[in-house]
Write an enzyme that holds these catalytic residues in place. Structure first.
Site, PDB file in Angstrom:
ATOM      1  N   ASP A   1      -3.963   7.655   0.449  1.00 60.82           N
ATOM      2  CA  ASP A   1      -4.894   6.593   0.800  1.00 60.82           C
ATOM      3  C   ASP A   1      -4.976   6.429   2.318  1.00 60.82           C
ATOM      4  O   ASP A   1      -3.953   6.398   3.010  1.00 60.82           O
ATOM      5  CB  ASP A   1      -4.415   5.283   0.165  1.00 60.82           C
ATOM      6  CG  ASP A   1      -5.338   4.125   0.447  1.00 60.82           C
ATOM      7  OD1 ASP A   1      -6.439   4.097  -0.129  1.00 60.82           O
ATOM      8  OD2 ASP A   1      -4.952   3.248   1.241  1.00 60.82           O
TER       9      ASP A   1
ATOM     10  N   GLU B   1      -7.807  10.789   1.525  1.00 58.96           N
ATOM     11  CA  GLU B   1      -8.972   9.937   1.772  1.00 58.96           C
ATOM     12  C   GLU B   1      -9.119   9.767   3.280  1.00 58.96           C
ATOM     13  O   GLU B   1      -8.174   9.342   3.951  1.00 58.96           O
ATOM     14  CB  GLU B   1      -8.790   8.570   1.114  1.00 58.96           C
ATOM     15  CG  GLU B   1      -9.949   7.619   1.384  1.00 58.96           C
ATOM     16  CD  GLU B   1      -9.609   6.164   1.107  1.00 58.96           C
ATOM     17  OE1 GLU B   1     -10.419   5.485   0.460  1.00 58.96           O
ATOM     18  OE2 GLU B   1      -8.527   5.707   1.547  1.00 58.96           O
TER      19      GLU B   1
END
Length: 575
Positions: free
Chosen positions: A220, A289
């Site tokens: 993330d 990401e």
């Protein structure tokens, strides 16, 4: 010209099977994102849990995907619904136990599904014991594990960095008498990746899950790990250049070039450390990401040289921007830059407005959802499918009084937050709370979603769900879609047309075409395309939008595409 159809009408077996190539399992894979909080509740508290995911694994496998990505289930005060981790190696009691997760991994593997989990590395919860220790003073053993800074001479923040969730990225800590950095909520302090001891501990936390038997990590906000150690001010960005990527364009965060608060060169070396760890285990994938000022370039850097990430994705196809020109430019740029790496595409996830609303404005939802899946899964790369996307769910209407998302609460009504894409899965139309829970769910399930439940779509051969099964079954046998080259075919009528090709298929099973040509009408108006006759003579119709009310048709030397339809051809040559 009569073109014989080769439509596949029966779902493919859910097992992964093997190919005649040495392609890694993740290359060209379809990854199904599970947001556990909203997937299936088995405890009766209105919140989904790991046992609920286990209960529905056979459903996920039936879609024909290759892997699941499970959003955070770690111990957390839930200020950001799990993205504020207070213990990286514990399961939050809301979701279950570590033993539940081990059973999930084993059960998924028995169904032929790989398991990817989130790792939120750039920050923790302020309730994490590391932060509680770090804030005590500037001499303890974790004093340097977070980003602390003295105030300016006038007592103000150390610099002009902004938080994505609003306000300054710095908050004063009265106990330590310093500011700490938080790129997100004030309760999500940023870890200091310039600290070697902290980095080593992060790798140990990741090892815990690798030892359990997971198949990969989705990292993330990975470009937020490092900050500029000199704490230099970010340059201001002209209004004309501000755009929303994971945040709205009018968010003050968009008013800066994020030159110093993220995407620092040191991140590349840390990614190499993560890759060295991952490579100690068989067939692990690292998916990052990325959300930077130039995400496509950052993706290329983070996936270069086969020693960092295997794949990366950005918010470029999760934004409001849409259309043939935009898609051609974005995909074409990735195609050019990611020479050594591999892209992963996502057009919906837990942070963005659902795509049939965001791009389609809820027009012709059923057919638009089918065509978008065919488009995304035909691009060069792997693809993430967000839960409910296979049902064609629209963005759920959420009233201000129903808001749970702190992001939405802060910026309402200009930005209504992420709750509308996070409402619970509708399993059974006639059941209490759509079969999600025996109790009132944490977010409401709108009637429009209940009408699109899994139970309803299972019975309809023309449904979005059954189209997903049919398309993904067909895709498994198309090697040129799984790993071939992509070339755009230019038109002047807003049709998105590209070819996917392999030099040779070798011994790959059930494949007889060296090139596929994919044609998509993503507009709400009919379009016509006249390919070059000498090329089209060798084409065979491979796939249409199955059971669509309006099908593309060939007439008078041209293809006529109704709104939101597509066709895929096998070809010996291309236009």
């Amino acid at each position: 010209m009569t073109l014989p159809s080769k439509q596949i009408l029966e779902p493919h077996p859910s097992s992964l099977g093997s190919t005649a190539t040495n392609r890694p399992w993740w290359k060209g894979a379809v990854i199904y994102q599970v947001y556990p909080r909203s997937f299936q509740d088995t405890s009766g508290n209105g919140i989904g849990d790991l046992k609920g995911v286990i209960k529905r694994l056979s459903y996920i496998a039936s879609i024909g995907v290759d892997a699941i990505w499970v959003s955070p289930f770690f111990k957390s005060p839930m200020k950001d619904f799990g993205y504020d981790v207070s213990d990286f190696t514990a399961v939050d009691p809301l979701f279950g136990t570590v033993e539940d997760f081990k059973l999930l991994v084993d059960s998924a593997h028995q169904l032929g599904l790989k398991v990817i989990i989130d790792q939120v590395l750039s920050h923790t919860s302020d309730q994490h014991e590391w932060f509680q220790t770090s804030r005590m003073d500037n001499t303890n053993d974790k004093a340097n594990w977070y980003v602390w800074a003295d105030p300016c001479e006038d007592g103000t923040e150390p610099n002009n960095w902004r938080s994505i969730f609003g306000g300054s990225a710095w908050s004063w800590d009265e106990q330590r008498k310093q500011y700490y950095l938080h790129n997100f909520l004030t309760s999500q302090p940023d870890l200091n990746f310039h600290c070697e001891a902290m980095r080593e501990q992060i790798l140990k936390e990741m090892t815990f899950w690798l030892d359990i038997g997971i198949d990969g990590f989705r990292l993330d906000a990975i470009n937020f790990c490092y900050h500029d150690s000199q704490l230099r001010n970010n340059p201001e960005k002209p209004v004309s250049e501000r755009k929303g990527r994971g945040f709205s364009a009018d968010n003050p965060y968009a008013a800066q070039y994020h030159k110093y608060d993220s995407t620092q060169p040191e991140t590349l070396e840390f990614l190499k450390d993560i890759r060295l760890l991952a490579d100690r285990y068989p067939n692990i994938v690292l998916l990052g990401e990325v959300n930077s000022d130039d995400s496509l370039t950052t993706m290329a850097e983070y996936t270069s040289d086969n020693d960092k990430l295997h794949m990366a994705y950005s918010f470029e196809l999760l934004a409001d921007d849409f259309g043939t020109a935009y898609l051609t430019d974005t995909v074409g740029t990735i195609n050019t830059k990611l020479i050594q790496g591999w892209p992963c595409w996502a057009i919906s996830n837990h942070d963005s407005v659902r795509v049939v609303t965001r791009w389609g404005r809820n027009n012709n939802r059923t057919q638009f959802a089918k065509t978008l899946l065919a488009m995304a899964a035909s691009l060069r790369g792997s693809v993430c499918v967000y839960q409910g996307e296979e049902l064609g769910l629209c963005e759920a209407p959420i009233e201000h009084s129903q808001l749970q998302d702190p992001f939405g609460i802060e910026f309402w009504p200009e930005f209504k937050g992420r709750d509308g894409c996070r409402t619970p899965m509708p399993w059974h139309t006639g059941d209490s709370h759509a079969g999600f829970s025996d109790s009132a769910p944490w977010l409401p399930i709108p009637d429009v979603h209940k009408a699109l439940s899994v139970s309803e779509q299972e019975q309809d051969p023309h449904s979005v769900l059954n189209f997903y099964r049919q398309f993904l079954a067909w895709r498994k046998d198309q090697l040129c879609l799984l790993e071939g080259n992509l070339d755009f075919i230019s038109t002047d009528n807003e049709l998105l047309i590209f070819s996917r090709s392999m030099p040779s298929f070798g011994a790959h099973r059930n494949s007889d075409a060296s090139t596929l040509v994919a044609c998509f009408n993503l507009t709400d108006e009919p379009k016509t395309w006249q390919p070059k006759a000498e090329s089209a003579l060798n084409w065979t119709l491979e796939l249409l939008p199955l059971s669509s009310t309006e099908q593309p048709r060939f007439e008078s030397g041209s293809w006529h595409f109704p709104a939101s339809t597509f066709a895929i051809f096998s070809a010996q040559g291309e236009d």
